[in-house]
Scaffold this motif. Structure first.
Motif, short mmCIF file in Angstrom:
data_model
loop_
_atom_site.label_atom_id
_atom_site.label_comp_id
_atom_site.label_asym_id
_atom_site.label_seq_id
_atom_site.Cartn_x
_atom_site.Cartn_y
_atom_site.Cartn_z
N GLY A 111 0.89 -1.25 -0.01
CA GLY A 111 -0.09 0.14 0.06
C GLY A 111 0.93 1.09 -0.08
O GLY A 111 0.29 2.41 0.22
N SER A 112 1.95 1.36 -0.34
CA SER A 112 3.16 2.28 -0.36
C SER A 112 3.12 2.83 -1.69
O SER A 112 3.01 2.03 -2.49
N ARG A 113 3.44 4.17 -1.86
CA ARG A 113 3.80 4.56 -3.37
C ARG A 113 5.12 4.26 -3.75
O ARG A 113 6.13 4.30 -3.05
N LYS A 114 5.14 3.83 -5.04
CA LYS A 114 6.39 3.36 -5.83
C LYS A 114 6.75 4.48 -6.58
O LYS A 114 5.91 4.85 -7.50
N PRO A 115 7.97 5.13 -6.38
CA PRO A 115 8.41 6.19 -7.33
C PRO A 115 8.55 5.96 -8.83
O PRO A 115 9.03 4.86 -9.11
N LEU A 116 8.05 6.82 -9.76
CA LEU A 116 8.37 6.63 -11.05
C LEU A 116 9.53 6.59 -11.34
O LEU A 116 10.43 7.48 -10.78
N SER A 117 10.05 6.13 -12.69
CA SER A 117 11.41 6.10 -13.18
C SER A 117 11.71 7.24 -14.04
O SER A 117 12.70 7.47 -14.51
N VAL A 118 10.87 8.17 -14.30
CA VAL A 118 10.82 9.30 -14.92
C VAL A 118 10.54 10.72 -14.20
O VAL A 118 10.02 10.23 -13.11
N SER A 119 11.03 11.84 -14.53
CA SER A 119 10.89 12.89 -13.85
C SER A 119 10.69 14.11 -14.56
O SER A 119 10.74 14.02 -15.74
N SER A 120 10.11 15.15 -14.09
CA SER A 120 10.12 16.47 -14.67
C SER A 120 11.27 16.89 -15.48
O SER A 120 12.38 16.98 -14.92
N GLY A 121 11.17 17.29 -16.97
CA GLY A 121 12.40 17.71 -17.63
C GLY A 121 12.81 16.65 -18.46
O GLY A 121 13.63 17.14 -19.43
N ASN A 122 12.58 15.30 -18.25
CA ASN A 122 13.06 14.41 -19.02
C ASN A 122 12.34 14.38 -20.23
O ASN A 122 11.27 14.77 -20.44
N THR A 123 13.23 14.22 -21.59
CA THR A 123 12.68 14.01 -22.66
C THR A 123 12.52 12.57 -23.00
O THR A 123 13.62 11.88 -22.83
N VAL A 124 11.34 12.02 -23.56
CA VAL A 124 11.10 10.61 -23.35
C VAL A 124 10.47 10.26 -24.75
O VAL A 124 9.92 11.33 -25.49
N LEU A 125 10.56 9.27 -25.09
CA LEU A 125 9.96 8.31 -26.05
C LEU A 125 8.83 7.39 -25.62
O LEU A 125 9.07 6.65 -24.72
N TYR A 126 7.56 7.64 -26.22
CA TYR A 126 6.42 7.02 -25.34
C TYR A 126 5.65 6.13 -26.71
O TYR A 126 5.95 6.55 -27.86
N SER A 127 4.91 5.29 -26.14
CA SER A 127 4.16 4.52 -27.12
C SER A 127 3.17 5.23 -28.03
O SER A 127 2.53 6.13 -27.52
N LYS A 128 3.15 5.11 -29.12
CA LYS A 128 2.60 6.04 -30.19
C LYS A 128 1.32 6.20 -29.88
O LYS A 128 0.50 7.33 -29.99
N TYR A 129 0.26 5.17 -29.73
CA TYR A 129 -1.10 5.16 -29.51
C TYR A 129 -1.62 5.09 -28.30
O TYR A 129 -2.77 4.66 -27.84
#
Length: 263
Positions: A219-237
């Motif tokens: 029940g604890s939050r798991k931090p995400l592996s990306v953060s504000s300012g990152n330039t990312v490639l994401y799934s197109k749809y």
């Protein structure tokens, strides 16, 4: 038996007039225009002209809650949202036809469930009544209650909190990532201008904000592996597309739909 023809997006279906009338009673199709001319009768063949968008025809009927019920209490991790009214005019005061009115994706939280159990822990819903939220486009069940349109959906289907009228200020929830899209190429490598139809949808952008992360087994939050300012490639749809007040394009998606960090 007499038949009538249903035309939608270049395909036709033959149905009986009796079944056709029964099928469309009580169904709302806000993005389509339905014309019946002349009225169907048993003994004649008639054409039913149905104007729909080029991409798809979706009929989603809302469940009407009888006036004898005075409240709706969501259960578990569900949330009741009062849907924001659809804009019927442009900023310049021009009336929009039904087909041009965008389906709302935001509203106000008016009731919440008691939460859910994760592992051995009870996890309360992180939202409060009165909060303005943005939700996934096709999530939940639509209700007509107390004279207004509502949506009952899971907390996980809420993309984020929006306290202003500009989507750029969205605060993502859970495992959502809010991204500003990279500029679309206006020309080919040979210098030819691209039309809107030929412009390729970008799948690269800059992270503007991230949610607190998903819940683990305790029940604890798991931090995400990306953060504000990152330039990312994401799934197109993946995700939900939004446009800011200044015309800037954004997308909100799950962290699992981010494929790589670019540097």
């Amino acid at each position: 038996m007499a038949t009538s023809q249903l035309t939608a997006a270049s395909s036709s279906i033959s149905v009986s007039p009796r079944n056709l009338i029964a099928s469309f009673q009580g169904i709302k199709a806000p993005s389509s225009t339905l014309k019946l001319s002349p009225l169907l009768s048993s003994g004649n063949n008639h054409n039913l002209s149905l104007s729909v968008s080029k991409r798809s025809f979706v009929v989603k009927a809302a469940t009407t809650v009888s006036p004898k019920y005075t409240s709706v209490k969501p259960l578990g991790d569900r949330v009741l949202v009062k849907i924001k009214t659809v804009e019927e005019k442009t900023g310049g005061g021009i009336l929009l036809p039904t087909t041009a009115q965008s389906k709302p994706q935001s509203g106000e939280v008016v009731a919440i469930g008691e939460g859910r159990t994760v592992g051995k822990n009870k996890v309360d819903i992180s939202l409060k009544t009165g909060t303005q939220v943005v939700y996934s486009k096709y999530a939940g069940t639509e209700l007509e209650f107390n004279g207004s349109n509502h949506l009952i959906l899971k907390e996980d289907d809420i993309v984020g909190i929006l306290e202003t009228d500009d989507i750029k200020d969205l605060k993502p929830l859970n495992d959502r990532v809010f991204i500003k899209l990279a500029e679309v190429e206006e020309k080919t490598s040979g210098g030819l201008f691209l039309t809107e139809a030929n412009k390729e949808k970008p799948s690269i952008g800059t992270v503007i904000a991230v949610g607190p992360g998903p819940l683990d087994e305790e029940g604890s939050r798991k931090p995400l592996s990306v953060s504000s300012g990152n330039t990312v490639l994401y799934s197109k749809y993946a995700g939900n597309d939004f446009k800011g007040n200044d015309g800037t394009n954004y997308i909100a998606l799950r962290a699992s739909d981010v494929m790589a960090v670019l540097s």
